[in-house]
Every structure is written in C-alpha cells, then in structure tokens.
Write a protein that holds these residues in place. Sequence first.
Motif, mmCIF file in Angstrom:
data_model
loop_
_atom_site.group_PDB
_atom_site.id
_atom_site.type_symbol
_atom_site.label_atom_id
_atom_site.label_comp_id
_atom_site.label_asym_id
_atom_site.label_seq_id
_atom_site.Cartn_x
_atom_site.Cartn_y
_atom_site.Cartn_z
ATOM 1 N N ALA A 65 0.949 -1.301 -0.012
ATOM 2 C CA ALA A 65 0.062 0.041 0.164
ATOM 3 C C ALA A 65 1.143 1.240 -0.026
ATOM 4 O O ALA A 65 0.584 2.266 -0.649
ATOM 5 C CB ALA A 65 -1.042 -0.047 1.218
ATOM 6 N N ARG A 66 1.960 1.224 0.782
ATOM 7 C CA ARG A 66 2.917 2.207 0.883
ATOM 8 C C ARG A 66 3.588 2.632 -0.440
ATOM 9 O O ARG A 66 3.823 3.715 -1.043
ATOM 10 C CB ARG A 66 3.930 2.142 2.133
ATOM 11 N N ASN A 67 3.951 1.322 -1.152
ATOM 12 C CA ASN A 67 4.590 1.615 -2.364
ATOM 13 C C ASN A 67 3.566 2.009 -3.367
ATOM 14 O O ASN A 67 4.036 2.958 -4.220
ATOM 15 C CB ASN A 67 5.046 0.165 -2.981
ATOM 16 N N VAL A 68 2.348 1.667 -3.519
ATOM 17 C CA VAL A 68 1.506 2.248 -4.417
ATOM 18 C C VAL A 68 1.314 4.032 -4.121
ATOM 19 O O VAL A 68 1.272 4.877 -4.913
ATOM 20 C CB VAL A 68 -0.051 1.883 -4.168
ATOM 21 N N GLU A 69 1.398 4.525 -2.621
ATOM 22 C CA GLU A 69 1.411 5.731 -2.530
ATOM 23 C C GLU A 69 2.499 6.416 -3.128
ATOM 24 O O GLU A 69 2.603 7.640 -3.669
ATOM 25 C CB GLU A 69 1.208 5.881 -0.912
ATOM 26 N N ILE A 70 3.796 5.930 -2.828
ATOM 27 C CA ILE A 70 4.845 6.531 -3.308
ATOM 28 C C ILE A 70 5.089 6.627 -4.715
ATOM 29 O O ILE A 70 5.207 7.572 -5.351
ATOM 30 C CB ILE A 70 6.300 5.563 -2.854
ATOM 31 N N GLY A 120 -6.432 23.228 -12.393
ATOM 32 C CA GLY A 120 -6.070 24.591 -13.228
ATOM 33 C C GLY A 120 -7.176 25.114 -13.897
ATOM 34 O O GLY A 120 -7.970 24.748 -14.445
ATOM 35 N N GLY A 121 -7.314 26.517 -13.438
ATOM 36 C CA GLY A 121 -8.559 27.303 -14.208
ATOM 37 C C GLY A 121 -9.773 26.439 -13.763
ATOM 38 O O GLY A 121 -10.354 26.168 -12.611
ATOM 39 N N ASP A 122 -10.669 26.159 -14.672
ATOM 40 C CA ASP A 122 -12.044 25.692 -14.701
ATOM 41 C C ASP A 122 -11.744 24.023 -14.684
ATOM 42 O O ASP A 122 -12.882 23.608 -14.580
ATOM 43 C CB ASP A 122 -13.135 26.078 -15.529
ATOM 44 N N VAL A 123 -10.702 23.553 -14.966
ATOM 45 C CA VAL A 123 -10.508 21.998 -14.987
ATOM 46 C C VAL A 123 -9.933 21.756 -13.609
ATOM 47 O O VAL A 123 -9.171 22.154 -12.972
ATOM 48 C CB VAL A 123 -9.570 21.974 -16.082
ATOM 49 N N ARG A 124 -10.799 20.344 -13.067
ATOM 50 C CA ARG A 124 -10.288 19.783 -11.989
ATOM 51 C C ARG A 124 -10.638 18.309 -12.246
ATOM 52 O O ARG A 124 -11.458 17.960 -11.763
ATOM 53 C CB ARG A 124 -11.094 20.234 -10.792
ATOM 54 N N ASN A 125 -9.522 17.735 -12.542
ATOM 55 C CA ASN A 125 -9.666 16.226 -12.881
ATOM 56 C C ASN A 125 -8.730 15.463 -11.842
ATOM 57 O O ASN A 125 -7.581 15.339 -11.918
ATOM 58 C CB ASN A 125 -9.139 15.910 -14.036
ATOM 59 N N LEU A 126 -9.398 14.936 -10.840
ATOM 60 C CA LEU A 126 -8.493 14.110 -9.682
ATOM 61 C C LEU A 126 -9.125 12.637 -9.978
ATOM 62 O O LEU A 126 -8.926 11.873 -8.733
ATOM 63 C CB LEU A 126 -8.948 14.569 -8.471
ATOM 64 N N SER A 127 -9.142 12.155 -10.899
ATOM 65 C CA SER A 127 -9.897 10.673 -11.084
ATOM 66 C C SER A 127 -8.562 9.615 -10.739
ATOM 67 O O SER A 127 -8.797 8.514 -10.501
ATOM 68 C CB SER A 127 -10.450 10.673 -12.441
ATOM 69 N N PHE A 128 -7.301 10.086 -11.252
ATOM 70 C CA PHE A 128 -6.307 9.258 -11.033
ATOM 71 C C PHE A 128 -6.087 9.010 -9.567
ATOM 72 O O PHE A 128 -5.666 7.883 -9.014
ATOM 73 C CB PHE A 128 -4.995 9.863 -11.742
ATOM 74 N N GLU A 129 -5.992 9.977 -8.928
ATOM 75 C CA GLU A 129 -5.763 9.958 -7.362
ATOM 76 C C GLU A 129 -6.906 9.175 -6.588
ATOM 77 O O GLU A 129 -6.663 8.370 -5.888
ATOM 78 C CB GLU A 129 -5.870 11.383 -6.818
#
Length: 243
Positions: free
Chosen positions: A162-167, A190-199
């Motif tokens: 789990a820690r390795n994935v976080e790193i 940035g601006g009007d774009v907010r894409n945090l789907s990867f996180e």
Amino acid sequence: MTITTTRPLIALLLCAAALAGCASSPSPHGEVKGASASSREMGQSDTNRIATLAMRANLDGLYLLMDKLYRRNPGEWKKTAIGREEAEKKVREAVETRQPWPELQGKRDIQAMALALSPDFKGDRVAAFIHATADMIVVAHGNKIEFFLVDGLDAQRLYNAARNVEIGAWILASRRNAAGAPLLLSDEIGGDVRNLSFEREFGKIVGRLDLMAEFLTEKYRRAGISYVQNLLGGSFLQFLPVR
C-alpha cells in the motif's frame, strides 16, 4: 387491541414498508454486484475469497488507470503497439500470466517500479509503470492472484505494498523529466479544470490493501480471543441442572 393502539402500529408498518421499498430500488449510480459462483470457491476460506476479490479489484483498478493514462498520453502506446487497445491487452496478458515486461530489463516489483519512474526511461512508461505496480502487488501476495486454503498472506507485506502504491502515485504526480515536463500527464488542476480521477483510483487500491492487511492482523488476534472464549465457555458458561 383497540383502534387507538393499532394506529401507531399500522403507521410503523407502513414506514417500514416504505423504507424497504427505498432500499430495494436501484440506485442511479449503479448496483452492487457479486462475483459469479464457481466450484473453485469450495477450496477457499472466507479470507481466501476476500483476498481473491480484493486482488481482482486492485488489478482491474490498475487496468483502468492504464486506460486513462494512455488516453492522456497517447505517445506512450505508440512505442509498443499500433493501437491503444492492443497495448492494453499486451499488458493485461503479461500481468495475468506473470510474464516479465521486456522494457523493464528483467527487473520485478519495486526495482521495476523505480525503473519505470526514472526520468531516463525511454520505453512505454504507462505499460512499464502499470506492469511493475501490478507485479509488486502480486509479489506482496505471495506471487499469487487467486487464493486457496493452503495459501497464507503476510499482513506487513500488504501494508508495505500500500505504501509503495502511494509512493508511486506521488512520484508520478511530482517528478519531472530532463525537459521539465511531467513523466506522464495524469491529474489536472487549473482554471476551470479539476480532474482528480487518477488520485481516486490510486486511493481505492491503497485502501483495499490497507484493509486487507488490517483484516489479516485482526484475524489472528481474533483467533486467539476465540480460543480463550471457548476455554472459558467450557468451564463457566454451561447450563446447570435443575432436577
């Protein structure tokens, strides 16, 4: 029973029926679905089954991340395939059959992750990173994807995974190549774009690994408590004769 006493009871029953109807109605966001039954489950304990389902969910999460990374970084799949779907299929097959990835120079698990995230890496970074991360998770599970009664898991290794994935996720988001550009385009704010789907996807994988590690630790602790409870129950929790 009088009318005045039955009215609250009827109202309570009507409320319960309404709540049951709400609970059974399909959600607009989808419904929970269980895995298909298989005869292989006869050789699995509850822990084996949970570990197998968690592993499948984590690998599917990595495949989803691979698809998203390829869509944001199309130049990567062009290094190894004639199409994005073909590139994804190659990675899946290598992960599922436990085959090494050619561009990783024979390295596996954390050594492969380090190479895939090196600024000097010239190959398909998406394929290398996803394959290396999947390999690391499988190695942490004793080099297995499906688990049966004879299999055991190490909680500390799952915690470390789990820690390795976080790193890996942090490096992917923060490290730059020699030109100062991100290693791969992923989350965007940035601006009007907010894409945090990867996180979010990385977070799901980390959460499942941490929960599995805690579950395994709890399992062994509870086994000891159950043993003591059975000993006490044998002596003090028996019914006494009345005749």
